[in-house]
Design an enzyme around this catalytic site. Sequence first.
Site, PDB file in Angstrom:
ATOM      1  CE1 TYR A 265      -4.292  -0.996   0.162  1.00  0.00           C
ATOM      2  CE2 TYR A 265      -3.063  -3.109   0.508  1.00  0.00           C
ATOM      3  CZ  TYR A 265      -4.535  -2.522   0.034  1.00  0.00           C
ATOM      4  OH  TYR A 265      -5.437  -3.365  -0.172  1.00  0.00           O
ATOM      5  CG  HIS A 421     -13.119  -3.912  -5.203  1.00  0.00           C
ATOM      6  ND1 HIS A 421     -12.902  -2.866  -5.580  1.00  0.00           N
ATOM      7  CD2 HIS A 421     -12.423  -4.150  -3.815  1.00  0.00           C
ATOM      8  CE1 HIS A 421     -12.027  -2.202  -4.894  1.00  0.00           C
ATOM      9  NE2 HIS A 421     -11.808  -3.025  -3.741  1.00  0.00           N
TER      10      HIS A 421
END
Length: 544
Positions: A265, A421
């Site tokens: 990340y 998603h």
Amino acid sequence: MRLLQESQCFLFAFLLLLHVVTGEKDPVSFEESAYKIPPTGQTIPQETLDLISTSNRFYHSKYRTLCQPSQIHLSLGDRSKDINPSSTGMHLSFSIPNRITQECHPDQIQIEVQYGLVNSDVHSSFLIHEHDENVHIKQYSYTSPFATTETYDSDFQYHVAIHDLDFDSNYWYDIKVVKLSGKQLDSSSIMVPQTKRYLRREHPNKARKVFRTAPKPGSTKPVKFAIVGDLGQTYNSTTTMLNMLSSLQDEDPPTALLIAGDMSYANTIQQEWDNWFNLMEPITQKVPMMVAAGNHEIECDAKGNHLPFTAYENRFWMPNRLGDAVLKPVEERNLDDAKVWTFCATPSVFEGQYDFGNAFYSFEYGMVKTIVLSSYSKTHKGSEQYKWLKRELIKVNQDRKQTPWLVVMMHTQFYTTFKAHNDEKQTMDMKDSMEELFLQYKVNIVISGHDHAYMRTFGMYNGSRVKDGCAPVYLIVGEGGNREEHVKSYLNPKKEVWVAIRDRSVYGFGSLEVSNSTTARWTWNMGNSGGFKDDVWLQNQYHF
């Protein structure tokens, strides 16, 4: 008194995180990741703290004097490189400082790798040469779309192949800088200054590191993988890493690590990649790590060639690569868009030209064949990835007695019970072209991340549960603990009939233990967090 003890434990963990997870703050959303003091009521077990505090690699980059290696991580060796079919290999990757001093340039230093079987008096060694076909040295410059006035110059990324190793054996290894700018070094001249007293680490060259090679394909010895996705660098993800590290002390520990994408990340802030590798090093210097490209690895360069996956390609070296990566630049007009994050940094919907390299590859590990796919490469019928996948599936099914378990890992999910998603275009394109192959060639398990949650299905095909179970089981393992936290909601209040179990409340990692050709145990591990639990014996859906 108890409150004081807990406060001390919190402070210890917080100082450890600050000491290890250092670097430039993410100017975009660092406050979201917030390396936080542990939430009230949550503590890291003292035995885990003791274990990690004695690991020999936790120190800040300012102490990395005289070109010492850091960010050490392993991956499995290449099957085609070992001429002797009775031998295997291992890839050894590490970082040598570039930004501290020019003395660490590969032309100015000499590095020796030593290794040998544990409990054997015989050992081997070799000097790393830049032009050796078994050595790949990479260094890249990168400009974040969010900090276009600054260019990050990476350390030198070394990827070294060690060949002719025995299968299923423990090896020790050392990485030593033996010559620096024409000066021969001795052990006293390469000491790294001691940092904080509570770290209690030994000098890296004083503590040999150990790995275990893969069992031979066709071996009936049980194997065990640790599996996780969407890790990041928060308190929760660090706890997950600590629990994985603790599992290496088990009587029957995992001997390989699979990560289904979205590792650091970093979100284009490259210093955060350095931080993540330092956090992971106590695990990855012992256990080979195989990864899949996630959307948080896209990270296109805002200057120069505008290529995506820059850090992912330079920092990892996966087994059985098909050649150098073929990448198509992100269109420059997207870099100037007000929503540059959507186009270039970590877009959830992205389908570009990314073939070979670390994009898609496969490896064998005892009874298990694992195929790693790229959700963000071309996947349509006729694409390079599709053609390669079909060849791999045909080849493995010529003799499934060698590898009766077939696992596919990719970042995005064909099936999800979560409202996050679902039905993204590139995922549905991939499903339309590849799901039929999964069924036809008898894939057992499909592992994905992307949704920050956990799910296990029954055997699935074409949107429905298969009655006889002769279809792949789908796992979502995105509860690693990243900054974005859990998904917010389910698609339906009650779980779908094809969902065996689901969760969006804990953080953890999975453990897949293949006992024999017909039976495997799958567990979801949360350390001491309690609550949700999944522990199930899976039967091989097919007969070989």
